[in-house]
Each structure stands twice: as C-alpha cells, then as structure tokens.
Design a protein around this motif. Structure first.
Motif, mmCIF file in Angstrom:
data_model
loop_
_atom_site.group_PDB
_atom_site.id
_atom_site.type_symbol
_atom_site.label_atom_id
_atom_site.label_comp_id
_atom_site.label_asym_id
_atom_site.label_seq_id
_atom_site.Cartn_x
_atom_site.Cartn_y
_atom_site.Cartn_z
ATOM 1 N N ARG A 143 0.831 -1.215 0.000
ATOM 2 C CA ARG A 143 0.000 0.000 0.000
ATOM 3 C C ARG A 143 0.865 1.264 0.000
ATOM 4 N NH1 ARG A 143 -5.243 1.851 1.573
ATOM 5 N NH2 ARG A 143 -5.211 4.064 1.097
ATOM 6 N N GLU A 144 1.811 1.330 0.925
ATOM 7 C CA GLU A 144 2.544 2.574 1.122
ATOM 8 C C GLU A 144 3.630 2.790 0.078
ATOM 9 O OE1 GLU A 144 1.810 4.997 3.499
ATOM 10 O OE2 GLU A 144 0.025 3.712 3.535
ATOM 11 N N GLU A 145 4.331 1.746 -0.302
ATOM 12 C CA GLU A 145 5.465 1.897 -1.214
ATOM 13 C C GLU A 145 5.088 1.705 -2.681
ATOM 14 O OE1 GLU A 145 8.287 3.009 -0.108
ATOM 15 O OE2 GLU A 145 7.532 2.955 1.955
ATOM 16 N N LEU A 146 4.088 0.873 -2.941
ATOM 17 C CA LEU A 146 3.748 0.546 -4.323
ATOM 18 C C LEU A 146 2.368 1.045 -4.741
ATOM 19 C CD1 LEU A 146 5.206 -3.086 -4.414
ATOM 20 C CD2 LEU A 146 6.277 -0.963 -5.165
ATOM 21 N N GLY A 147 1.637 1.670 -3.823
ATOM 22 C CA GLY A 147 0.355 2.267 -4.167
ATOM 23 C C GLY A 147 -0.753 1.276 -4.454
ATOM 24 N N VAL A 148 -0.640 0.061 -3.930
ATOM 25 C CA VAL A 148 -1.657 -0.966 -4.170
ATOM 26 C C VAL A 148 -2.830 -0.733 -3.218
ATOM 27 C CG1 VAL A 148 -2.188 -3.430 -4.111
ATOM 28 C CG2 VAL A 148 0.029 -2.635 -4.995
ATOM 29 N N ARG A 149 -3.958 -0.393 -3.779
ATOM 30 C CA ARG A 149 -5.159 -0.178 -2.970
ATOM 31 C C ARG A 149 -6.108 -1.378 -3.004
ATOM 32 N NH1 ARG A 149 -6.168 4.871 -1.136
ATOM 33 N NH2 ARG A 149 -4.647 6.467 -1.715
ATOM 34 N N ARG A 150 -6.061 -2.122 -4.079
ATOM 35 C CA ARG A 150 -6.943 -3.290 -4.209
ATOM 36 C C ARG A 150 -6.098 -4.471 -4.673
ATOM 37 N NH1 ARG A 150 -12.414 -3.848 -4.143
ATOM 38 N NH2 ARG A 150 -13.309 -5.615 -5.265
ATOM 39 N N LEU A 151 -6.073 -5.511 -3.856
ATOM 40 C CA LEU A 151 -5.199 -6.660 -4.076
ATOM 41 C C LEU A 151 -6.026 -7.926 -4.221
ATOM 42 C CD1 LEU A 151 -2.268 -7.894 -4.007
ATOM 43 C CD2 LEU A 151 -2.632 -8.172 -1.537
ATOM 44 N N MET A 152 -5.802 -8.662 -5.298
ATOM 45 C CA MET A 152 -6.459 -9.944 -5.532
ATOM 46 C C MET A 152 -5.473 -11.054 -5.191
ATOM 47 S SD MET A 152 -8.083 -11.292 -9.107
ATOM 48 C CE MET A 152 -9.076 -12.786 -9.226
ATOM 49 N N VAL A 153 -5.862 -11.962 -4.319
ATOM 50 C CA VAL A 153 -5.011 -13.071 -3.894
ATOM 51 C C VAL A 153 -5.545 -14.346 -4.521
ATOM 52 C CG1 VAL A 153 -4.096 -14.360 -1.937
ATOM 53 C CG2 VAL A 153 -4.455 -11.882 -1.750
ATOM 54 N N GLU A 154 -4.721 -15.000 -5.332
ATOM 55 C CA GLU A 154 -5.183 -16.171 -6.076
ATOM 56 C C GLU A 154 -4.545 -17.483 -5.603
ATOM 57 O OE1 GLU A 154 -6.250 -16.027 -10.151
ATOM 58 O OE2 GLU A 154 -5.702 -13.915 -10.336
ATOM 59 N N GLY A 155 -3.895 -17.500 -4.501
ATOM 60 C CA GLY A 155 -3.401 -18.774 -3.990
ATOM 61 C C GLY A 155 -2.047 -18.644 -3.346
ATOM 62 N N GLY A 156 -1.756 -19.782 -2.702
ATOM 63 C CA GLY A 156 -2.529 -21.009 -2.576
ATOM 64 C C GLY A 156 -3.243 -21.097 -1.254
ATOM 65 N N GLY A 157 -3.522 -22.357 -0.868
ATOM 66 C CA GLY A 157 -4.303 -22.583 0.324
ATOM 67 C C GLY A 157 -3.673 -22.018 1.590
ATOM 68 N N LEU A 158 -2.360 -22.135 1.711
ATOM 69 C CA LEU A 158 -1.682 -21.620 2.906
ATOM 70 C C LEU A 158 -1.816 -20.098 2.986
ATOM 71 C CD1 LEU A 158 0.101 -22.073 5.375
ATOM 72 C CD2 LEU A 158 2.104 -21.911 3.877
ATOM 73 N N VAL A 159 -1.669 -19.416 1.854
ATOM 74 C CA VAL A 159 -1.794 -17.962 1.830
ATOM 75 C C VAL A 159 -3.207 -17.541 2.225
ATOM 76 C CG1 VAL A 159 -1.773 -15.934 0.311
ATOM 77 C CG2 VAL A 159 0.036 -17.654 0.128
ATOM 78 N N HIS A 160 -4.207 -18.186 1.634
ATOM 79 C CA HIS A 160 -5.603 -17.856 1.979
ATOM 80 C C HIS A 160 -5.864 -18.113 3.465
ATOM 81 C CE1 HIS A 160 -6.164 -18.009 -2.394
ATOM 82 N NE2 HIS A 160 -7.285 -17.360 -2.205
ATOM 83 N N THR A 161 -5.367 -19.235 3.965
ATOM 84 C CA THR A 161 -5.574 -19.591 5.367
ATOM 85 C C THR A 161 -4.984 -18.534 6.284
ATOM 86 O OG1 THR A 161 -5.645 -21.966 4.923
ATOM 87 C CG2 THR A 161 -5.012 -21.289 7.142
ATOM 88 N N GLN A 162 -3.745 -18.156 6.038
ATOM 89 C CA GLN A 162 -3.074 -17.203 6.921
ATOM 90 C C GLN A 162 -3.743 -15.837 6.893
ATOM 91 O OE1 GLN A 162 0.979 -17.408 5.513
ATOM 92 N NE2 GLN A 162 1.475 -19.164 6.805
ATOM 93 N N LEU A 163 -4.140 -15.365 5.732
ATOM 94 C CA LEU A 163 -4.780 -14.046 5.650
ATOM 95 C C LEU A 163 -6.128 -14.030 6.364
ATOM 96 C CD1 LEU A 163 -3.840 -13.109 1.985
ATOM 97 C CD2 LEU A 163 -3.061 -11.946 4.056
#
Length: 377
Positions: A143-163
């Motif tokens: 958000r702060e360094e790259l200006g990403v306001r909307r982020l789509m997370v497409e995998g995998g299962g571990l990433v989805h679980t942790q978030l």
C-alpha cells in the motif's frame, strides 16, 4: 497504517479441495468463470500468489482480454496489474512463466530469501521484509510503497488460510465446482487453525454455467489494538450513518455501531436520531442494546468521531456511557476538534477506564464530510 483491500479468490470442489493429487491440474472453474476472473484481475492494482502456487501451477496471471487491458491503459493504469509473489525462502524457478509474462513483478521475501532469489536471477523487484515474513508488513509495503489499494489473492491454500486467520482478508470470492475429490493427499483450500469468530456475511450468490460463485465478507472485530478487515467495514458503516444526521450548526454529525465479538451487529445510531436534538450517536446506539446484554463486555463500538469526554446536554458523556456499558474497545476515524469543547479527549477517558482505542485516520475524510459546514475544520 492503511492496508490494501484484500480480495481472496479461489475455486474448490464440493468437498473443499483446490486440486487432486494427480500430475495434471484439475480444472475446477468453467470457461465463463475464467472470464469473470479475468474481469476481476483487470479491476485490481495487483495480483498475489504464494511460492507454492508458482511451483505447482506455473501460472501467468494475466489479464487476457485486450479490451480490458485497453480500458486500464485509457484510465492511466498499466495494462496488466502488478504481479506479486511471496516466498520466505526465495527458492523459486527463475524460468517460471510468472516472471516472464505481463507487466511489473515483485517478490516479497525475507532477508535470506532475497539473497537466494538474487543469486538465482529471479526477474523481479526483490523486496526483503526482514528476518521473517509478516503479512501485515507485506501488505503495508504494497500500500505505502507501491500504491496498491486493491489486491487480488489467487493462492494457494496456505496464503488464503493465513490471511483469513490474521483478519486481513476483506472479501472471499469462492467458486464451488460440482466435483468431489476425496483424496487426503490433495491440497485443500483452508487448513486447520484459529479463524475469526462468528459467521461470514454472504453478500452474493451467482450461478456461472455449472459452478456457483459465493461472495463473503468477514464480520468479526479485531482484538485489542489489532485491526481486522471487519473493523474497516464497520467503521465505514458508522461514517455512512453520520450522513443521516439532521443538520446542525452547533453539533457534529456522527454515526455509531455496536458489534459483538462474533461479528453480530447489536445496535446502530446517529446524532439527533429520532428527533432528539441533543442525542449523540453512541448514546443512541447503546440505548438500543439493553444494559444487561452480556455481549457488551466483548463488543466494539465504532464511532465516526471520537466519543465525547464532556457535554452539557446530558449527565454523562459518551465515553463514560461506553465504559459503564462494559465495552472495552472503541474504533474511531477522527479525534474531536476544539470546535465546541476545547481540549476534548474522549480517547483519554476511555483509555483511563481500561478501553482500547483504535484510530483509523484513513476514514477521517469520510467522517468529516457531513460536518463540512462547521467552523474549525
């Protein structure tokens, strides 16, 4: 610190698997759903995957529609959203398609992982985030360094679980495919662990050929001073309620929501509600809960303006009403200015009474909007 809006996207079998255990990838989505995913990708600033997804699926993660890319460019954006990979080890295939297709690429990793990725020749902007990966730090950087306001997370299962477990996911888009996998060795979408309390809010169901899209939003507040994605949702609602206030030149327009720790909305209110010219938002909301509700002890009050510390129109200010109700967590967008009460410090009163006060200044402008006509702004 503001974070991106985090949208989790996944397709699963009826029994919750992302894939089977065979050598070929199991196709769960339909052609029409692939088009929907392409449209969602075209709407975001960045697409993120974990290292396991790059190793297992070798994805490109592109916006395939030339028309959608052209619309992005016409709006002054890159044709492709930024592609973000996350890996603690940095041990990734430098020949993977992820690095050699689309636009900009970023690898978020550890200090040691950055050294390894550079040695391998990974074709990306390699960002070390410290001795270990922390999701909140990664999202803050995006958000702060790259200006990403909307982020789509497409995998995998571990990433989805942790978030989801860390309360950092703002939305879950889940596609349910009419298949059963049943293989204990196959990857599942969600792993074991401590997830948010209560029920997710279902906001959309849509049939897309033979699959079904389910869209959910989290509801459970954060704990203590730790902010969850649901905190942002509830505070935004409080700001919307402030717009319902009858206009006044001598008082602020404020909205408030009281939410139990499992995400159940207990009550809402706004200044001057019901024709009472002096009722405050928190006061109006708490009056609807009932003083004996045991859920108040674990509840959060969301108020678009810091609860008042002093007032002439009632025996007790809102900060005291909140403490007397047993609430020990307050989330607000804006500290009270000196417009009507010099030196007001509702947050100090709340903190002295043992409450955690969380300020989300990214909502300040929304909270101020119904009060633009007042002096001292």
């Amino acid at each position: 610190m503001p974070l991106p809006y985090v949208l989790l996207s996944a397709a699963v079998s009826l029994d919750g698997y992302l894939d089977d255990a065979g050598p070929e990838r199991l196709m769960l989505s339909s052609p029409a759903d692939f088009e929907r995913v392409d449209e969602v990708r075209a709407s975001v600033d960045a697409v993120l995957v974990g290292a396991g997804t790059i190793r297992a699926d070798n994805p490109r993660l592109l916006v395939n529609s030339a028309e959608r890319r052209a619309r992005r460019e016409a709006a002054g954006r890159a044709g492709y959203p930024l592609k973000v990979a996350v890996s603690g080890s940095g041990e990734l295939d430098p020949a993977a398609r992820f690095w050699h297709t689309g636009g900009g690429k970023v690898l978020l990793t550890t200090d040691a992982g950055a050294r390894r990725a550079r040695a391998l020749g990974i074709a990306a902007d390699i960002v070390p985030l410290g001795p270990e990966l922390r999701w909140r730090t990664a999202l803050e950087h995006l958000r702060e360094e790259l200006g990403v306001r909307r982020l789509m997370v497409e995998g995998g299962g571990l990433v989805h679980t942790q978030l989801l477990q860390q309360g950092l996911a703002d939305e879950l888009q889940l596609v349910l495919a009419p298949l059963l996998v049943g293989d204990p060795d196959a990857p599942r979408l969600f792993g074991p662990g401590d997830y948010q309390r209560g029920r997710l809010r279902l906001v959309e169901t849509r049939r897309i050929e033979d699959v079904v899209l389910l869209r959910y939003l989290p509801t459970a507040p954060g704990t203590g001073r730790q902010v969850s994605a649901a905190d942002r949702h509830w505070l935004a609602l409080a700001c919307e309620l402030a717009e319902l206030c009858p206009p006044s030149g001598t008082a602020f327009s404020v909205g408030a929501v009281v939410v139990a720790d499992d995400g159940t909305e207990l009550a809402r209110g706004y200044s001057r509600e019901g024709g009472d010219p002096v009722v405050h938002a928190e006061e109006a909301a708490l009056a609807k809960t009932g003083p004996a509700d045991p859920r108040l002890a674990g509840a959060t009050v969301y108020s678009s303006l810091e609860p008042c510390a002093r007032r002439a129109s009632r025996p007790a200010p809102c900060a005291r009403l909140i403490l007397d109700a047993g609430v020990r967590r307050v989330v607000t967008a804006w500290r009270e200015p000196d417009t009507f009460v010099p030196g007001a410090d509702g947050s100090g009163v709340l903190a002295a009474g043992g409450a955690d006060v969380v300020l989300l200044p990214e909502y300040e402008e929304r909270a101020k909007a119904p009060n633009r006509h007042l002096d001292g702004r």
